[in-house]
Enzyme design. Sequence first.
Site, PDB file in Angstrom:
ATOM      1  N   ASP A  82      24.383  41.111  39.488  1.00 16.13           N
ATOM      2  CA  ASP A  82      25.621  40.923  39.551  1.00 16.13           C
ATOM      3  C   ASP A  82      25.445  42.157  37.740  1.00 16.13           C
ATOM      4  OD1 ASP A  82      27.835  42.632  39.726  1.00 16.13           O
ATOM      5  OD2 ASP A  82      28.917  41.212  38.354  1.00 16.13           O
ATOM      6  N   HIS A 208      34.594  47.086  42.826  1.00 11.53           N
ATOM      7  CA  HIS A 208      34.250  46.006  41.806  1.00 11.53           C
ATOM      8  C   HIS A 208      35.732  45.476  41.314  1.00 11.53           C
ATOM      9  CE1 HIS A 208      29.983  45.292  40.431  1.00 11.53           C
ATOM     10  NE2 HIS A 208      29.852  46.492  41.680  1.00 11.53           N
ATOM     11  N   ALA A 210      37.934  43.485  41.718  1.00 12.05           N
ATOM     12  CA  ALA A 210      39.515  42.993  42.823  1.00 12.05           C
ATOM     13  C   ALA A 210      40.216  42.059  42.322  1.00 12.05           C
ATOM     14  CB  ALA A 210      38.949  42.578  44.397  1.00 12.05           C
ATOM     15  N   SER A 211      39.570  41.426  41.146  1.00  6.22           N
ATOM     16  CA  SER A 211      41.165  40.154  41.016  1.00  6.22           C
ATOM     17  C   SER A 211      42.232  41.077  40.489  1.00  6.22           C
ATOM     18  CB  SER A 211      40.642  39.489  39.800  1.00  6.22           C
ATOM     19  OG  SER A 211      39.354  38.943  39.852  1.00  6.22           O
ATOM     20  N   ASN A 230      34.477  42.155  44.845  1.00  6.55           N
ATOM     21  CA  ASN A 230      33.435  41.654  43.768  1.00  6.55           C
ATOM     22  C   ASN A 230      34.962  41.146  43.292  1.00  6.55           C
ATOM     23  OD1 ASN A 230      31.522  42.472  44.534  1.00  6.55           O
ATOM     24  ND2 ASN A 230      30.829  43.376  42.042  1.00  6.55           N
ATOM     25  N   VAL A 231      34.737  39.704  43.548  1.00  9.10           N
ATOM     26  CA  VAL A 231      35.932  38.866  42.275  1.00  9.10           C
ATOM     27  C   VAL A 231      34.962  37.823  41.829  1.00  9.10           C
ATOM     28  CG1 VAL A 231      37.588  37.387  43.053  1.00  9.10           C
ATOM     29  CG2 VAL A 231      37.484  38.609  44.945  1.00  9.10           C
ATOM     30  N   THR A 233      37.221  37.253  37.825  1.00 12.45           N
ATOM     31  CA  THR A 233      38.637  36.672  37.040  1.00 12.45           C
ATOM     32  C   THR A 233      39.801  36.041  37.880  1.00 12.45           C
ATOM     33  OG1 THR A 233      38.509  38.272  36.305  1.00 12.45           O
ATOM     34  CG2 THR A 233      40.192  37.726  35.422  1.00 12.45           C
TER      35      THR A 233
HETATM   36  P1  13P Z   1      37.086  40.789  38.307  1.00 16.87           P
HETATM   37  O1  13P Z   1      36.551  39.368  37.189  1.00 16.87           O
HETATM   38  O2  13P Z   1      38.017  42.536  37.877  1.00 16.87           O
HETATM   39  O3  13P Z   1      37.641  40.541  39.862  1.00 16.87           O
HETATM   40  O4  13P Z   1      35.709  42.198  39.160  1.00 16.87           O
HETATM   41  C1  13P Z   1      34.401  40.664  39.121  1.00 16.87           C
HETATM   42  C2  13P Z   1      33.532  42.541  39.490  1.00 16.87           C
HETATM   43  O5  13P Z   1      33.660  43.274  39.684  1.00 16.87           O
HETATM   44  C3  13P Z   1      31.887  42.134  39.657  1.00 16.87           C
HETATM   45  O6  13P Z   1      31.263  42.269  39.269  1.00 16.87           O
END
Ligand code: 13P
Length: 284
Positions: A82, A208, A210-211, A230-231, A233
């Site tokens: 990532d 990206h 997505a939290s 992508n998660v 946080t």
């Molecule tokens: P978050 O921390 O907002 O879920 O984003 C994760 C991310 O995009 C990893 O590349």
Amino acid sequence: MYLISNREMLRKAQREGYAVPAFNVHNLETIQVVVETAARMSSPVILAGTPGTFRYAGLEYIVSICQQAAYLNQLPVALHLDHHEVFSDIHQKVKAGIRSVMIDGSHLPFESNIMTVTEVVRLCHSYDASVEAELGRLGGQEDDLSVDSKDSFFTDPQAAKIYVERTGIDSLAVAIGSAHGLYQGEPHLDFDRLAAIRQLVDIPLVLHGASGLSEAMVRKAIGLGICKLNVATDLKIAFADAIKSYFAQYPTANDPRHYMTQGKIAMEKVVEEKILMCGSAGKF
Ligand code: 13P
């Protein structure tokens, strides 16, 4: 054999209209929870690590733990780099067995971004590793990567078409209003922009940050072409909060098997929720 590229995973998701969740992992516990939950729900899954995660836990440890988790659960997984930026670092990690790469040239001017990404695509494709790259720039904070909102900008659909054609990437991360880390206030996604990108770009699109996004937003984004979510946080918060409340209840506790178990139970709920949100259950 158990660490695969995400190319076929994302193409299938694109054909069938769901997204593959990508969870940022940091240690044995996060890897176990993500792979075990995905296997239980028969969901394809991506395990993502930032450069900071590999520095913290060690490349060989992370690779070995992911391989074992995949083998023990009979679920081939993509271990994904990532937000990696350095060619030699990516090369070292691909040589160690990783087959899913994000090269982040989003901070570079357009032509330099294309040149950097093209070079990484050439390298990775020779190992049959898939490559994701980002055009536009997400705001927020993820590990060492911190982008002030004034420096963030959205993906231009016409530029995205040229970018994909010239680089030969397998998937494109788009900037449409999501951000890394916690949102200040209500997030707003530019769905019209996403639809315009989808019209011009036919490879899988990646969201990206997505939290904190609602299920309705995520589902709408998937309907408009997002194939990877992508998660990071939300998983970190669940893990940390559960451990904090365990210590608040048992201040003299010191057995990691006890407090880590609480963290794992809390993370399992998040993984389950995101898999359902992605519509990827039963798709493995
Ligand atoms: P978050 O921390 O907002 O879920 O984003 C994760 C991310 O995009 C990893 O590349």
